[in-house]
Design an enzyme around this catalytic site. Structure first.
Site, PDB file in Angstrom:
ATOM      1  CB  CYS A  76    -117.743   5.337  39.141  1.00 16.60           C
ATOM      2  SG  CYS A  76    -116.392   5.954  38.088  1.00 16.60           S
ATOM      3  CG  HIS A 113    -118.212   9.561  41.399  1.00 19.98           C
ATOM      4  ND1 HIS A 113    -117.828   8.476  42.158  1.00 19.98           N
ATOM      5  CD2 HIS A 113    -117.382   9.585  40.331  1.00 19.98           C
ATOM      6  CE1 HIS A 113    -116.812   7.868  41.566  1.00 19.98           C
ATOM      7  NE2 HIS A 113    -116.530   8.522  40.452  1.00 19.98           N
ATOM      8  CD  GLU A 134    -119.732   9.149  45.261  1.00 18.37           C
ATOM      9  OE1 GLU A 134    -118.601   8.849  44.849  1.00 18.37           O
ATOM     10  OE2 GLU A 134    -120.778   8.803  44.674  1.00 18.37           O
TER      11      GLU A 134
END
Length: 195
Positions: A77, A175, A177
């Site tokens: 990001c 992202h 994650e």
């Protein structure tokens, strides 16, 4: 394997640590230059505003260290955006790893661009096992245009780079994650990269 998550106060740190743990790895949070240099893999996270984040990097000397790293580095990001030459956000000079300028979405688009979107034109081993058009999670108001270093694209009123690569440096606008199984696979692919 030693995985270091760069600590510069602009982070989605916990969610990255949890994602690594789900994959069976441990990430160490550090701003120590020697520890970062000795890592097998480096993750450069980021949530926040570009100019203040670059100020933090400069105050610790990390702005000089990061471009010199020789192991695989993954910017996430804002981390990816700071690896670019510049950003319109705060009229910021970046780390200059990727030869592209980060720009703001057109005014007629709702920003930030939040939510799930498809990634396409997937290139390199970072996306091994990932289907064309896979959904990933994004939150951003600025983007890197498509360029020679683009290894994945996304479309939000304009086609832009959802991932970049140059040498040992990788960057993803989304992202991983927070991108469910696809994101975890992308993280795992990064951790398995050989340089």
């Amino acid at each position: 394997m030693k995985i270091v998550i760069i600590d510069y106060g602009a982070g989605n740190i916990q969610s990255i640590k949890f994602a690594l743990e789900r994959l069976g790895y441990t990430g160490v949070l550090s701003s120590d230059a020697e520890e970062i240099r000795k890592a097998d893999k480096v993750i450069f996270p980021g949530v926040g505003e570009a100019s203040s984040a670059m100020t933090k990097l400069r105050s610790t000397g990390l702005d000089a260290l990061i471009p010199q790293l020789e192991q695989p580095v993954l910017g996430i990001c804002l981390g990816m955006q700071l690896m670019c030459a510049s950003s319109e956000e705060g009229n910021t000079t970046g780390l200059g790893i990727f030869d592209t300028a980060v720009v703001h979405f057109e005014k007629d688009l709702k920003v930030p661009h939040i939510g799930w979107n498809r990634i396409t034109d997937l290139k390199t081993e970072l996306f091994e096992g990932i289907s064309e058009g896979e959904y990933v999670y994004l939150v951003h108001s600025y983007y890197a245009p498509v360029c020679s270093e683009t290894i994945a694209k996304c479309d939000y009123g304009v086609e832009y780079s959802s991932a970049l690569k140059k040498g040992n440096f990788y960057g993803v606008q989304f992202h991983p994650e927070k991108s469910s199984e696809a994101g975890e696979r992308i993280l795992e692919n990064f951790l398995k990269l050989e340089m």
